[in-house]
Design a protein around this motif. Structure first.
Motif, PDB file in Angstrom:
ATOM      1  N   TYR A  56      13.584   8.297  11.551  1.00 14.98           N
ATOM      2  CA  TYR A  56      12.256   8.210  10.949  1.00 14.98           C
ATOM      3  C   TYR A  56      12.247   9.029   9.664  1.00 14.98           C
ATOM      4  CZ  TYR A  56       7.221   8.228  10.257  1.00 14.98           C
ATOM      5  OH  TYR A  56       5.971   8.060   9.714  1.00 14.98           O
ATOM      6  N   PRO A  57      11.904   8.415   8.525  1.00 18.90           N
ATOM      7  CA  PRO A  57      11.976   9.109   7.236  1.00 18.90           C
ATOM      8  C   PRO A  57      11.070  10.322   7.121  1.00 18.90           C
ATOM      9  CG  PRO A  57      11.751   6.728   6.921  1.00 18.90           C
ATOM     10  CD  PRO A  57      11.519   7.001   8.375  1.00 18.90           C
ATOM     11  N   GLY A  58      10.062  10.417   7.973  1.00 19.08           N
ATOM     12  CA  GLY A  58       9.140  11.539   7.904  1.00 19.08           C
ATOM     13  C   GLY A  58       9.712  12.841   8.434  1.00 19.08           C
ATOM     14  N   THR A  89       3.175   7.061   2.375  1.00 19.43           N
ATOM     15  CA  THR A  89       3.372   7.622   3.712  1.00 19.43           C
ATOM     16  C   THR A  89       4.814   7.310   4.114  1.00 19.43           C
ATOM     17  OG1 THR A  89       2.862   5.670   5.060  1.00 19.43           O
ATOM     18  CG2 THR A  89       0.994   6.964   4.269  1.00 19.43           C
ATOM     19  N   PHE A  90       5.202   7.768   5.282  1.00 18.22           N
ATOM     20  CA  PHE A  90       6.555   7.503   5.770  1.00 18.22           C
ATOM     21  C   PHE A  90       6.618   6.256   6.649  1.00 18.22           C
ATOM     22  CE2 PHE A  90       6.533  12.172   5.075  1.00 18.22           C
ATOM     23  CZ  PHE A  90       7.512  12.214   4.094  1.00 18.22           C
ATOM     24  N   GLY A  91       5.505   5.530   6.736  1.00 16.96           N
ATOM     25  CA  GLY A  91       5.496   4.281   7.472  1.00 16.96           C
ATOM     26  C   GLY A  91       5.397   4.463   8.974  1.00 16.96           C
ATOM     27  N   SER A  92       5.471   3.343   9.689  1.00 17.01           N
ATOM     28  CA  SER A  92       5.315   3.387  11.149  1.00 17.01           C
ATOM     29  C   SER A  92       6.484   2.736  11.880  1.00 17.01           C
ATOM     30  CB  SER A  92       4.003   2.702  11.549  1.00 17.01           C
ATOM     31  OG  SER A  92       3.982   1.366  11.104  1.00 17.01           O
ATOM     32  N   LEU A  93       7.554   2.421  11.142  1.00 14.56           N
ATOM     33  CA  LEU A  93       8.766   1.915  11.776  1.00 14.56           C
ATOM     34  C   LEU A  93       9.674   3.084  12.124  1.00 14.56           C
ATOM     35  CD1 LEU A  93      10.824  -0.455  12.419  1.00 14.56           C
ATOM     36  CD2 LEU A  93      11.701  -0.050  10.112  1.00 14.56           C
ATOM     37  N   MET A  94      10.148   3.119  13.347  1.00 20.44           N
ATOM     38  CA  MET A  94      11.121   4.140  13.740  1.00 20.44           C
ATOM     39  C   MET A  94      11.994   3.589  14.853  1.00 20.44           C
ATOM     40  SD  MET A  94       9.291   6.972  16.177  1.00 20.44           S
ATOM     41  CE  MET A  94       8.013   7.376  15.005  1.00 20.44           C
ATOM     42  N   SER A  95      13.113   4.259  15.051  1.00 28.06           N
ATOM     43  CA  SER A  95      13.981   3.920  16.175  1.00 28.06           C
ATOM     44  C   SER A  95      14.423   5.203  16.852  1.00 28.06           C
ATOM     45  CB  SER A  95      15.218   3.131  15.709  1.00 28.06           C
ATOM     46  OG  SER A  95      14.862   1.848  15.266  1.00 28.06           O
ATOM     47  N   ILE A  96      14.701   5.101  18.125  1.00 24.61           N
ATOM     48  CA  ILE A  96      15.242   6.233  18.879  1.00 24.61           C
ATOM     49  C   ILE A  96      16.516   5.774  19.581  1.00 24.61           C
ATOM     50  CG2 ILE A  96      13.050   7.443  19.210  1.00 24.61           C
ATOM     51  CD1 ILE A  96      12.829   6.156  21.975  1.00 24.61           C
ATOM     52  N   GLU A  97      17.487   6.643  19.633  1.00 24.69           N
ATOM     53  CA  GLU A  97      18.703   6.377  20.380  1.00 24.69           C
ATOM     54  C   GLU A  97      18.698   7.275  21.611  1.00 24.69           C
ATOM     55  OE1 GLU A  97      23.549   6.869  20.023  1.00 24.69           O
ATOM     56  OE2 GLU A  97      22.371   6.626  18.174  1.00 24.69           O
ATOM     57  N   TRP A 107       0.830  -1.206   0.000  1.00 22.98           N
ATOM     58  CA  TRP A 107       0.000   0.000   0.000  1.00 22.98           C
ATOM     59  C   TRP A 107       0.864   1.255   0.000  1.00 22.98           C
ATOM     60  CZ3 TRP A 107      -1.015   4.024   3.636  1.00 22.98           C
ATOM     61  CH2 TRP A 107      -2.048   4.882   3.237  1.00 22.98           C
ATOM     62  N   VAL A 108       1.955   1.238   0.726  1.00 21.23           N
ATOM     63  CA  VAL A 108       2.838   2.411   0.805  1.00 21.23           C
ATOM     64  C   VAL A 108       3.709   2.524  -0.444  1.00 21.23           C
ATOM     65  CG1 VAL A 108       4.775   3.429   2.083  1.00 21.23           C
ATOM     66  CG2 VAL A 108       2.852   2.431   3.329  1.00 21.23           C
ATOM     67  N   PHE A 109       4.124   1.395  -1.032  1.00 25.44           N
ATOM     68  CA  PHE A 109       5.074   1.441  -2.143  1.00 25.44           C
ATOM     69  C   PHE A 109       4.988   0.177  -2.982  1.00 25.44           C
ATOM     70  CE2 PHE A 109       9.576   0.522  -3.520  1.00 25.44           C
ATOM     71  CZ  PHE A 109       9.613   1.464  -4.536  1.00 25.44           C
ATOM     72  N   ARG A 110       5.094   0.341  -4.298  1.00 26.54           N
ATOM     73  CA  ARG A 110       5.169  -0.789  -5.217  1.00 26.54           C
ATOM     74  C   ARG A 110       6.545  -0.796  -5.888  1.00 26.54           C
ATOM     75  NH1 ARG A 110      -0.717  -0.987  -8.342  1.00 26.54           N
ATOM     76  NH2 ARG A 110      -1.825  -2.180  -6.721  1.00 26.54           N
ATOM     77  N   PRO A 111       7.430  -1.715  -5.504  1.00 22.28           N
ATOM     78  CA  PRO A 111       8.784  -1.752  -6.061  1.00 22.28           C
ATOM     79  C   PRO A 111       8.857  -1.946  -7.567  1.00 22.28           C
ATOM     80  CG  PRO A 111       8.695  -3.008  -4.030  1.00 22.28           C
ATOM     81  CD  PRO A 111       7.281  -2.664  -4.395  1.00 22.28           C
ATOM     82  N   ALA A 112       7.788  -2.459  -8.174  1.00 26.56           N
ATOM     83  CA  ALA A 112       7.791  -2.615  -9.631  1.00 26.56           C
ATOM     84  C   ALA A 112       8.040  -1.275 -10.315  1.00 26.56           C
ATOM     85  CB  ALA A 112       6.464  -3.208 -10.102  1.00 26.56           C
ATOM     86  N   ALA A 168       0.915   5.637  10.431  1.00 25.82           N
ATOM     87  CA  ALA A 168       1.857   6.647   9.938  1.00 25.82           C
ATOM     88  C   ALA A 168       1.599   8.005  10.573  1.00 25.82           C
ATOM     89  CB  ALA A 168       1.771   6.745   8.419  1.00 25.82           C
ATOM     90  N   SER A 169       0.338   8.341  10.761  1.00 27.02           N
ATOM     91  CA  SER A 169      -0.010   9.604  11.413  1.00 27.02           C
ATOM     92  C   SER A 169       0.500   9.625  12.855  1.00 27.02           C
ATOM     93  CB  SER A 169      -1.532   9.797  11.383  1.00 27.02           C
ATOM     94  OG  SER A 169      -1.913  10.930  12.124  1.00 27.02           O
ATOM     95  N   ASN A 170       0.288   8.521  13.574  1.00 27.96           N
ATOM     96  CA  ASN A 170       0.795   8.413  14.941  1.00 27.96           C
ATOM     97  C   ASN A 170       2.316   8.484  14.977  1.00 27.96           C
ATOM     98  OD1 ASN A 170      -1.778   8.131  15.936  1.00 27.96           O
ATOM     99  ND2 ASN A 170      -1.632   5.938  16.374  1.00 27.96           N
ATOM    100  N   ALA A 171       2.959   7.806  14.016  1.00 24.39           N
ATOM    101  CA  ALA A 171       4.422   7.756  13.991  1.00 24.39           C
ATOM    102  C   ALA A 171       5.024   9.134  13.783  1.00 24.39           C
ATOM    103  CB  ALA A 171       4.890   6.797  12.888  1.00 24.39           C
ATOM    104  N   LEU A 172       4.452   9.911  12.882  1.00 25.64           N
ATOM    105  CA  LEU A 172       4.991  11.253  12.625  1.00 25.64           C
ATOM    106  C   LEU A 172       4.860  12.137  13.861  1.00 25.64           C
ATOM    107  CD1 LEU A 172       6.282  13.158  10.618  1.00 25.64           C
ATOM    108  CD2 LEU A 172       3.989  13.768   9.800  1.00 25.64           C
ATOM    109  N   ALA A 173       3.731  12.048  14.553  1.00 30.96           N
ATOM    110  CA  ALA A 173       3.547  12.839  15.772  1.00 30.96           C
ATOM    111  C   ALA A 173       4.558  12.433  16.842  1.00 30.96           C
ATOM    112  CB  ALA A 173       2.120  12.666  16.296  1.00 30.96           C
ATOM    113  N   LEU A 174       4.795  11.131  16.987  1.00 28.89           N
ATOM    114  CA  LEU A 174       5.762  10.651  17.975  1.00 28.89           C
ATOM    115  C   LEU A 174       7.184  11.025  17.581  1.00 28.89           C
ATOM    116  CD1 LEU A 174       4.231   7.146  18.697  1.00 28.89           C
ATOM    117  CD2 LEU A 174       4.536   8.971  20.376  1.00 28.89           C
ATOM    118  N   ALA A 175       7.514  10.946  16.295  1.00 27.92           N
ATOM    119  CA  ALA A 175       8.865  11.292  15.840  1.00 27.92           C
ATOM    120  C   ALA A 175       9.176  12.759  16.169  1.00 27.92           C
ATOM    121  CB  ALA A 175       9.001  11.034  14.349  1.00 27.92           C
TER     122      ALA A 175
END
Length: 409
Positions: free
Chosen positions: A306-308, A324-332, A188-193, A285-292
């Motif tokens: 986070y790419p967003g 969207t920028f997805g919902s995977l992120m990491s924090i250090e 849904w976010v990306f089609r590599p084709a 994705a909306s939640n992820a951007l707010a948290l990022a």
């Protein structure tokens, strides 16, 4: 009706062919064996000259319905489902590579995939790891015996984004098979084709299923790659159009050899989960951007992956490629913050290793899923000892912000 939207297409895909008793969704077919009226008919099915089901290890009506759904999601020609995402990667590469071949891979890999690629080297298959955020690094690694280039769309856990457009052009120029693991983005976010990937792999356990209740994987043929130029296709699978040769070999030989088959019950769970992927991922994705943005301004956080965020090195690349920028992120966390104390204070967020779940999950990656990789390799991937990977769910964002705020206090 033409030009159906993504969700409409998925919701109604099962009923594009007749379903028993007028059911709205494909029933669960538990049979592993299928009978035919004539010997000629069963031979035609086994030889691929006639559509049908030969044995549950290689195909099943319920799994077949999910495969059609995945193909529609990816905009591909056909798909094969497997017991897990790792089974999809393993079966595909073991089927298409031989001793003496060379694989170029992104250095920013899921830990299990990295382990598999190290195993391939013990079987006589050469593997070169490169920084795939720049196609020039891939170009420099190509050899006369290179067969495949493999990348993940967004790297787990530090969210590096491969230069898929540049690598796709490079592979087309050199006649190489471009394989893209789309798990961290999803169809849904990306089609590599769109970036000339010949095969697309998804761990269906993650965003496609979405509920953390079923393991599964898939490989999709996009129709982009010319299999008539690929040297490792056995003569017995050179039947029909060349666009089907690769996937036919993966199903007929790969699934037979590995036995990494998906069950009908699993296919049913994943098929139901797939219906709401767009709705879930929009919220995630909306939640992820707010948290990022919250983490980026918090004094206890050293770095946010986070790419967003505009500060992300591949932000513009992600904005151009992804829905969207997805919902995977990491924090250090900063050195003075104990990552275990922080994690133990979380009340709503769950300490777990999965991704793409409806619930928000957190895990200290250096101490768990990337532990076996060793400190040196982790450092090369940007993983610090106090890096926390987060998979953001669909909870109310105010509740998530409050939980992280109290844990960081």
């Amino acid at each position: 009706m033409k030009n159906k939207g993504f969700t409409t297409e998925i919701l109604h895909s099962d009923r594009q062919s007749a379903i028993e008793h007028g059911a709205l969704i494909k029933p669960i077919h538990t049979s592993v064996a299928f009978g035919y009226k004539t010997a000629e008919e069963i031979c035609a099915v086994f030889q691929g000259r006639q559509p049908g089901f030969s044995y549950g290890r290689q195909n099943n009506p319920t799994v077949g319905a999910l495969e059609q759904k995945i193909s529609k999601m990816e905009g591909g020609l056909a798909s094969i489902c497997f017991a897990t995402g790792m089974a999809a990667i393993t079966t595909t590469l073991l089927t298409l590579l031989r001793a003496g071949d060379h694989l170029v891979s992104s250095a920013f890999l899921f830990g299990n995939t990295n382990s598999l690629f190290n195993t391939l080297t013990t079987l006589g298959i050469e593997v070169t790891f490169v920084d795939a955020t720049d196609a020039a690094n891939v170009k420099a690694a190509i050899r006369p015996n290179t067969r495949i280039v493999f990348v993940e769309t967004i790297a787990n856990p530090c969210t590096q984004i491969a230069d898929m457009e540049g690598i796709g052009e490079l592979c087309a120029e050199h006649g190489l098979l471009f394989v893209v693991d789309n798990t961290m983005t999803s169809p849904w976010v990306f089609r590599p084709a769109k970036t000339k990937a010949g095969l697309v792999i998804n761990s269906l356990t993650k965003y496609v299923g979405g509920h953390g209740n079923a393991l599964g994987g898939a490989v999709t043929e996009t129709g982009v790659f010319d299999w008539s130029t690929y040297p490792n296709i056995y003569d017995s699978y050179k039947t029909g159009k060349p666009s089907s040769w690769g996937l036919l070999q993966i199903r007929k030989k790969g699934l037979r050899d590995t036995g990494a088959s998906m069950t009908a019950e699993t296919a049913h769970h994943l098929s139901m989960g797939a219906e709401t992927i767009a709705l879930r991922q929009e919220r995630e994705a909306s939640n992820a951007l707010a948290l990022a943005r919250f983490f980026a301004s918090h004094p206890a956080i050293k770095k946010v992956f986070y790419p967003g965020l505009e500060s992300h090195p591949e932000h513009e690349h992600a904005k151009r490629l992804f829905r969207t920028f997805g919902s995977l992120m990491s924090i250090e966390l900063k050195p003075e913050v104990d990552c275990f104390q922080f994690l133990n204070k979380l009340e709503l967020v769950i300490l777990s290793t999965n991704l793409g779940d409806n619930r928000t999950l957190a895990i200290p990656v250096a101490h768990t899923i990337f532990y076996e990789m060793g400190a040196e390799r982790r450092a090369s991937m940007g993983i610090a000892d106090n890096t926390i990977r987060l998979s953001i769910g669909i909870e109310d964002v105010e509740d998530l912000l409050a939980d992280f705020e109290q844990a960081l206090a």
